[in-house]
Enzyme design. Structure first.
Site, PDB file in Angstrom:
ATOM      1  N   THR A 190      14.438  35.718  46.877  1.00  0.00           N
ATOM      2  CA  THR A 190      14.745  37.017  46.294  1.00  0.00           C
ATOM      3  C   THR A 190      13.670  38.059  46.573  1.00  0.00           C
ATOM      4  O   THR A 190      13.842  39.235  46.253  1.00  0.00           O
ATOM      5  CB  THR A 190      14.949  36.899  44.773  1.00  0.00           C
ATOM      6  OG1 THR A 190      13.766  36.346  44.179  1.00  0.00           O
ATOM      7  CG2 THR A 190      16.141  35.998  44.456  1.00  0.00           C
ATOM      8  N   SER A 219      11.060  40.335  49.182  1.00  0.00           N
ATOM      9  CA  SER A 219      11.380  41.162  50.349  1.00  0.00           C
ATOM     10  C   SER A 219      11.387  40.357  51.645  1.00  0.00           C
ATOM     11  O   SER A 219      12.330  40.439  52.445  1.00  0.00           O
ATOM     12  CB  SER A 219      10.402  42.334  50.458  1.00  0.00           C
ATOM     13  OG  SER A 219       9.062  41.865  50.586  1.00  0.00           O
ATOM     14  N   GLU A 220      10.338  39.561  51.880  1.00  0.00           N
ATOM     15  CA  GLU A 220      10.287  38.760  53.102  1.00  0.00           C
ATOM     16  C   GLU A 220      11.303  37.631  53.069  1.00  0.00           C
ATOM     17  O   GLU A 220      11.987  37.350  54.053  1.00  0.00           O
ATOM     18  CB  GLU A 220       8.872  38.199  53.314  1.00  0.00           C
ATOM     19  CG  GLU A 220       7.842  39.237  53.696  1.00  0.00           C
ATOM     20  CD  GLU A 220       8.171  39.918  55.005  1.00  0.00           C
ATOM     21  OE1 GLU A 220       8.387  39.216  56.009  1.00  0.00           O
ATOM     22  OE2 GLU A 220       8.224  41.159  55.023  1.00  0.00           O
ATOM     23  N   ILE A 271       5.601  29.372  55.526  1.00  0.00           N
ATOM     24  CA  ILE A 271       5.414  30.522  56.401  1.00  0.00           C
ATOM     25  C   ILE A 271       4.188  31.348  56.006  1.00  0.00           C
ATOM     26  O   ILE A 271       3.541  31.959  56.852  1.00  0.00           O
ATOM     27  CB  ILE A 271       6.667  31.415  56.385  1.00  0.00           C
ATOM     28  CG1 ILE A 271       7.922  30.599  56.735  1.00  0.00           C
ATOM     29  CG2 ILE A 271       6.513  32.595  57.326  1.00  0.00           C
ATOM     30  CD1 ILE A 271       7.895  29.979  58.113  1.00  0.00           C
ATOM     31  N   GLU A 311       1.051  33.486  55.229  1.00  0.00           N
ATOM     32  CA  GLU A 311      -0.260  33.684  55.855  1.00  0.00           C
ATOM     33  C   GLU A 311      -1.283  33.994  54.777  1.00  0.00           C
ATOM     34  O   GLU A 311      -0.956  34.554  53.733  1.00  0.00           O
ATOM     35  CB  GLU A 311      -0.174  34.847  56.848  1.00  0.00           C
ATOM     36  CG  GLU A 311      -1.443  35.128  57.617  1.00  0.00           C
ATOM     37  CD  GLU A 311      -1.284  36.251  58.623  1.00  0.00           C
ATOM     38  OE1 GLU A 311      -2.255  36.514  59.369  1.00  0.00           O
ATOM     39  OE2 GLU A 311      -0.202  36.874  58.666  1.00  0.00           O
ATOM     40  N   TYR A 315       6.930  32.327  71.025  1.00  0.00           N
ATOM     41  CA  TYR A 315       8.022  33.189  71.465  1.00  0.00           C
ATOM     42  C   TYR A 315       7.937  33.453  72.970  1.00  0.00           C
ATOM     43  O   TYR A 315       8.950  33.456  73.673  1.00  0.00           O
ATOM     44  CB  TYR A 315       8.009  34.523  70.727  1.00  0.00           C
ATOM     45  CG  TYR A 315       7.809  34.446  69.233  1.00  0.00           C
ATOM     46  CD1 TYR A 315       8.212  33.330  68.504  1.00  0.00           C
ATOM     47  CD2 TYR A 315       7.213  35.492  68.541  1.00  0.00           C
ATOM     48  CE1 TYR A 315       8.023  33.261  67.127  1.00  0.00           C
ATOM     49  CE2 TYR A 315       7.019  35.434  67.174  1.00  0.00           C
ATOM     50  CZ  TYR A 315       7.427  34.312  66.474  1.00  0.00           C
ATOM     51  OH  TYR A 315       7.223  34.248  65.121  1.00  0.00           O
ATOM     52  N   GLU A 322      -5.419  26.531  71.268  1.00  0.00           N
ATOM     53  CA  GLU A 322      -6.332  27.669  71.347  1.00  0.00           C
ATOM     54  C   GLU A 322      -7.752  27.177  71.103  1.00  0.00           C
ATOM     55  O   GLU A 322      -7.975  26.039  70.686  1.00  0.00           O
ATOM     56  CB  GLU A 322      -5.952  28.737  70.325  1.00  0.00           C
ATOM     57  CG  GLU A 322      -6.064  28.284  68.888  1.00  0.00           C
ATOM     58  CD  GLU A 322      -5.532  29.300  67.890  1.00  0.00           C
ATOM     59  OE1 GLU A 322      -4.851  30.253  68.311  1.00  0.00           O
ATOM     60  OE2 GLU A 322      -5.799  29.137  66.694  1.00  0.00           O
ATOM     61  N   HIS A 373      -6.802  33.475  64.636  1.00  0.00           N
ATOM     62  CA  HIS A 373      -6.638  32.465  63.602  1.00  0.00           C
ATOM     63  C   HIS A 373      -7.979  32.039  63.008  1.00  0.00           C
ATOM     64  O   HIS A 373      -9.010  32.055  63.680  1.00  0.00           O
ATOM     65  CB  HIS A 373      -5.931  31.227  64.174  1.00  0.00           C
ATOM     66  CG  HIS A 373      -4.483  31.470  64.472  1.00  0.00           C
ATOM     67  ND1 HIS A 373      -3.834  30.856  65.512  1.00  0.00           N
ATOM     68  CD2 HIS A 373      -3.567  32.257  63.877  1.00  0.00           C
ATOM     69  CE1 HIS A 373      -2.573  31.250  65.534  1.00  0.00           C
ATOM     70  NE2 HIS A 373      -2.384  32.098  64.547  1.00  0.00           N
TER      71      HIS A 373
END
Length: 295
Positions: free
Chosen positions: A17, A19-20, A100, A102, A165, A213, A251
């Site tokens: 519920t 925003s994200e 998810i 961060e 991606y 990385e 990161h």
């Protein structure tokens, strides 16, 4: 076939519920993900409409699982509340929790991971600070765009969302079985090795792309695992070849000191394990094409 997330997965969203959470629930539904509800104790008993799909809101993960048969939770909860949200998912013994968020404090991640171990690791945790997991054409749990690539026979595991991606796009004509963004924080729930082992066992994954990385020794440990346990071809890309020593790059885990954690050291370890390593995403994609073409 895919690893961990399939067309039969039933997904709930902790924080649906917000925003994200609402934005990405709508996007996951549009991608064909079988989202069955959300969790918000303050709004339990209500429903939320997503372009004609009404999803119920439950008071807890356990309630959602009982009523819907959910086996995946995607967590879009602010950093200060992420630890309690993951603990709730662990207590409910949901098989997969995709975190998810961060900016989760490292001590919170360490605490909920230790709790998961104490409880028998019945919940696979992916993340935090990750884009999630996508099995193209089947299901999408997180924020990975669903229109980059079709289904195929490459498996991908990556610390970086953006590079996930990009490699999916570079190899879109071949396609992917599953792409897993594990996150780049110092403490994460699922590692390169976990994903490599799953792809090795997946009969519908023919080759693997691994993205790492600078910083830490995760890639060196993955190289040792590949050498001993992985028979499928692996192509890798290590971000940060030009990073200066002692400089944090992106990161929280991406910091190098002297020769420790450098891209060159990781490249050497991977190549010693038989992995072909590209210095750019495009070169990495080219190497993968050669692997596919050569069978």
């Amino acid at each position: 076939m895919a690893i961990w997330l399939t067309k039969d997965s039933k997904v709930i969203v902790q924080g649906m519920t917000g925003s994200e959470g609402s934005k990405h629930t709508r996007r996951m539904l549009a991608a064909g993900t079988h989202v069955v509800g959300g969790v918000n104790p303050r709004k339990a008993g209500t429903t939320v409409d997503f372009d004609g799909t009404a999803l119920p809101v439950f008071a807890s993960v356990a309630d959602a699982m009982k009523e819907t048969g959910a086996d995946v939770s995607v967590i879009f909860v602010p950093p200060a509340h992420t630890r309690s949200a993951v603990v709730e998912a662990i207590d409910a013994e949901i098989p997969l929790a995709v975190v998810i968020t961060e900016g989760v404090p490292v001590h919170d991640t360490a605490a909920f991971w230790a709790y998961n171990v104490e409880k028998g690791q019945k919940t696979r945790i992916i993340g935090p600070n990750c884009p999630g997991i996508a099995s193209p054409g089947a299901s999408n749990a997180g924020i990975i765009p669903a229109d980059i690539t079709p289904a195929g026979r490459i498996g991908l595991v990556s610390k970086s969302g953006t590079l996930t991606y990009q490699l999916m796009y570079e190899l879109r004509d071949i396609g992917f079985s599953t792409s897993v963004g594990i996150g780049g924080d110092p403490v994460i729930g699922t590692t390169h090795i976990d994903a490599l082992a799953a792809f090795q066992d997946d009969p519908d994954t023919d080759a693997i792309v691994m993205i790492g990385e600078i910083g830490g020794d995760a890639e060196e440990r993955a190289a040792a695992f590949i050498k001993e346990n992985v028979t499928k071809p692996v192509v890798a890309y290590i971000a940060g070849f030009t990073a200066p020593p002692g400089k944090t790059m992106g990161h929280a885990g991406a910091i190098i000191s002297g020769s420790s954690g450098t891209a060159d050291a990781k490249k050497a370890a991977l190549e010693a394990a038989g992995v072909r390593v590209g210095k750019t995403p495009s070169e990495t994609a080219r190497l993968m094409r050669e692997v596919i073409q050569n069978g």
